[in-house]
Design an enzyme around this catalytic site. Structure first.
Site, mmCIF file in Angstrom:
data_model
loop_
_atom_site.group_PDB
_atom_site.id
_atom_site.type_symbol
_atom_site.label_atom_id
_atom_site.label_comp_id
_atom_site.label_asym_id
_atom_site.label_seq_id
_atom_site.Cartn_x
_atom_site.Cartn_y
_atom_site.Cartn_z
ATOM 1 N N ASP A 39 -21.558 -25.049 -4.771
ATOM 2 C CA ASP A 39 -21.859 -25.753 -3.514
ATOM 3 C C ASP A 39 -21.706 -27.249 -3.759
ATOM 4 O O ASP A 39 -22.408 -27.814 -4.597
ATOM 5 C CB ASP A 39 -23.282 -25.438 -3.038
ATOM 6 C CG ASP A 39 -23.482 -25.727 -1.575
ATOM 7 O OD1 ASP A 39 -23.136 -26.844 -1.141
ATOM 8 O OD2 ASP A 39 -23.975 -24.852 -0.846
ATOM 9 N N ASN A 101 -18.501 -17.245 0.487
ATOM 10 C CA ASN A 101 -19.460 -17.479 1.568
ATOM 11 C C ASN A 101 -19.382 -18.891 2.139
ATOM 12 O O ASN A 101 -19.913 -19.148 3.216
ATOM 13 C CB ASN A 101 -20.879 -17.211 1.037
ATOM 14 C CG ASN A 101 -21.958 -17.683 1.979
ATOM 15 O OD1 ASN A 101 -22.269 -17.026 2.972
ATOM 16 N ND2 ASN A 101 -22.562 -18.829 1.676
ATOM 17 N N TYR A 172 -12.994 -21.845 13.823
ATOM 18 C CA TYR A 172 -13.899 -20.953 13.096
ATOM 19 C C TYR A 172 -13.523 -19.488 13.341
ATOM 20 O O TYR A 172 -13.437 -18.689 12.409
ATOM 21 C CB TYR A 172 -15.333 -21.230 13.535
ATOM 22 C CG TYR A 172 -16.394 -20.392 12.872
ATOM 23 C CD1 TYR A 172 -16.864 -20.696 11.599
ATOM 24 C CD2 TYR A 172 -16.942 -19.290 13.529
ATOM 25 C CE1 TYR A 172 -17.845 -19.930 10.996
ATOM 26 C CE2 TYR A 172 -17.926 -18.518 12.946
ATOM 27 C CZ TYR A 172 -18.369 -18.839 11.678
ATOM 28 O OH TYR A 172 -19.349 -18.067 11.082
ATOM 29 N N LYS A 176 -12.166 -16.882 10.508
ATOM 30 C CA LYS A 176 -12.933 -15.676 10.190
ATOM 31 C C LYS A 176 -12.129 -14.413 10.462
ATOM 32 O O LYS A 176 -12.280 -13.407 9.756
ATOM 33 C CB LYS A 176 -14.240 -15.673 10.979
ATOM 34 C CG LYS A 176 -15.258 -16.694 10.492
ATOM 35 C CD LYS A 176 -15.553 -16.531 9.013
ATOM 36 C CE LYS A 176 -16.753 -17.343 8.568
ATOM 37 N NZ LYS A 176 -16.981 -17.231 7.096
ATOM 38 N N THR A 206 -28.865 -19.850 10.653
ATOM 39 C CA THR A 206 -28.613 -20.783 9.556
ATOM 40 C C THR A 206 -28.221 -22.139 10.129
ATOM 41 O O THR A 206 -28.182 -22.339 11.346
ATOM 42 C CB THR A 206 -27.468 -20.275 8.662
ATOM 43 O OG1 THR A 206 -26.240 -20.307 9.409
ATOM 44 C CG2 THR A 206 -27.745 -18.855 8.187
#
Length: 303
Positions: A39, A101, A172, A176, A206
């Site tokens: 990250d 992820n 997005y 995806k 999130t």
């Protein structure tokens, strides 16, 4: 710290410093895996936040008796993807599990989306998933050819936006959806090397979904970021060796098998055979979608 299901295995989790990624890291570690927490510490739109969440999660795992390592590389950079695999193998001697992820959002309607917005989102989600997957597959292939007992697991992350589309999320959603295609291709190509590739579609509150789950919804236990982490741990295990090329959605306490583009049994055959005529396509489409007026002669077949 672990229950032993993943003892001896080594995992990489991209975007592992917060939210769903952090939950995956802790879950994998709880089952005995060594975890490389990747990250770079960016904000939800991909800009630098000045934080070091990867180090925090790695420290949390180590303090609980597990093995972990922080990596601050960006999956958008090809060399960082290669270095992530190399650092993992150098530190822990092997690689078994990759959980892609990492993600950002720049939600805007198509008419307001800039080239920079598009490129940034595609770079993290799609290029990033491919870069880490590619370098991991290179490693798995070389190990297999050297005679090693490879049991590789690649677990990608799609979403409802990728499976169904969502207004305001063109980049997005496109990324995806493309990740599903990449997952299917990876499963097909890597099966010969005993590597599986599957995708999960988590429903969770999130940072990325803050505009979706507002108010009290954000605190709904069924939207906890860790809801899908047990599935990740299972897909990473030897028990899941039989499953590849699949998309599984986790919605609260529900596990859902997703089935993509499939053909309906009814098909329309051209009136004259050989080629459809543009003049008949309005009737053909209406017949297939069930909106043709009564009395229209059907040219539908089921073989």
């Amino acid at each position: 710290m672990g229950e032993g299901r993943l003892d001896g295995k080594v995992a990489i989790v991209t975007g592992g410093g917060r939210g769903i990624g952090r939950a995956h890291c802790l879950e994998l570690a709880s089952h005995g895996a060594a975890v490389v927490v990747n990250d770079p510490g960016v904000s939800r739109d991909g800009t630098d936040s000045g934080e070091s969440p990867a180090e925090q999660v790695a420290s949390e795992i180590v303090e609980s008796g597990g093995r972990a390592l922080a990596n601050k590389g960006s999956v958008t950079r090809w060399t960082d993807g290669a270095d992530l695999i190399g650092q993992t193998v150098d530190e822990f001697g092997r690689l078994d599990i990759v959980v892609n992820n990492a993600g950002i959002v720049r939600d805007k309607l198509i008419t307001r989306t800039t080239e920079e917005d598009w490129d940034a989102v595609i770079a993290v989600h799609l290029k990033g998933t491919f870069s880490v997957t590619k370098h991991a597959c290179d490693y798995f292939r070389s190990q297999s050819k050297s005679g090693a007992d490879v049991r590789g697991r690649i677990i990608n992350t799609t979403s409802g936006a990728g499976l169904k589309g969502n207004a305001g999320q063109s980049a997005y959603s496109a990324a995806k959806a493309a990740i599903v295609g990449l997952t299917l291709t990876t499963a097909s190509e890597m099966e010969r090397y005993n590597v599986t590739a599957n995708a999960i579609s988590p429903v969770a509150a999130t940072r990325l979904s803050a505009d979706v789950f507002t108010g009290g919804k954000a605190n709904d236990p069924s939207l906890d970021p860790g809801q899908s982490s047990p599935l990740v741990a299972w897909l990473a295990s030897d028990e899941a060796a039989w499953l590849t090329g699949q998309v599984l959605r986790v919605d609260g306490d529900l596990l859902v098998r997703m089935i993509g583009w499939t053909q309906k049994p009814e098909k329309y055959r051209a009136r004259t055979g050989g080629k459809l005529d543009v003049a008949e396509l309005n009737q053909a489409a209406r017949l297939l979608y069930g909106t043709a007026p009564e009395g229209v002669v059907a040219q539908l077949v089921t073989n």
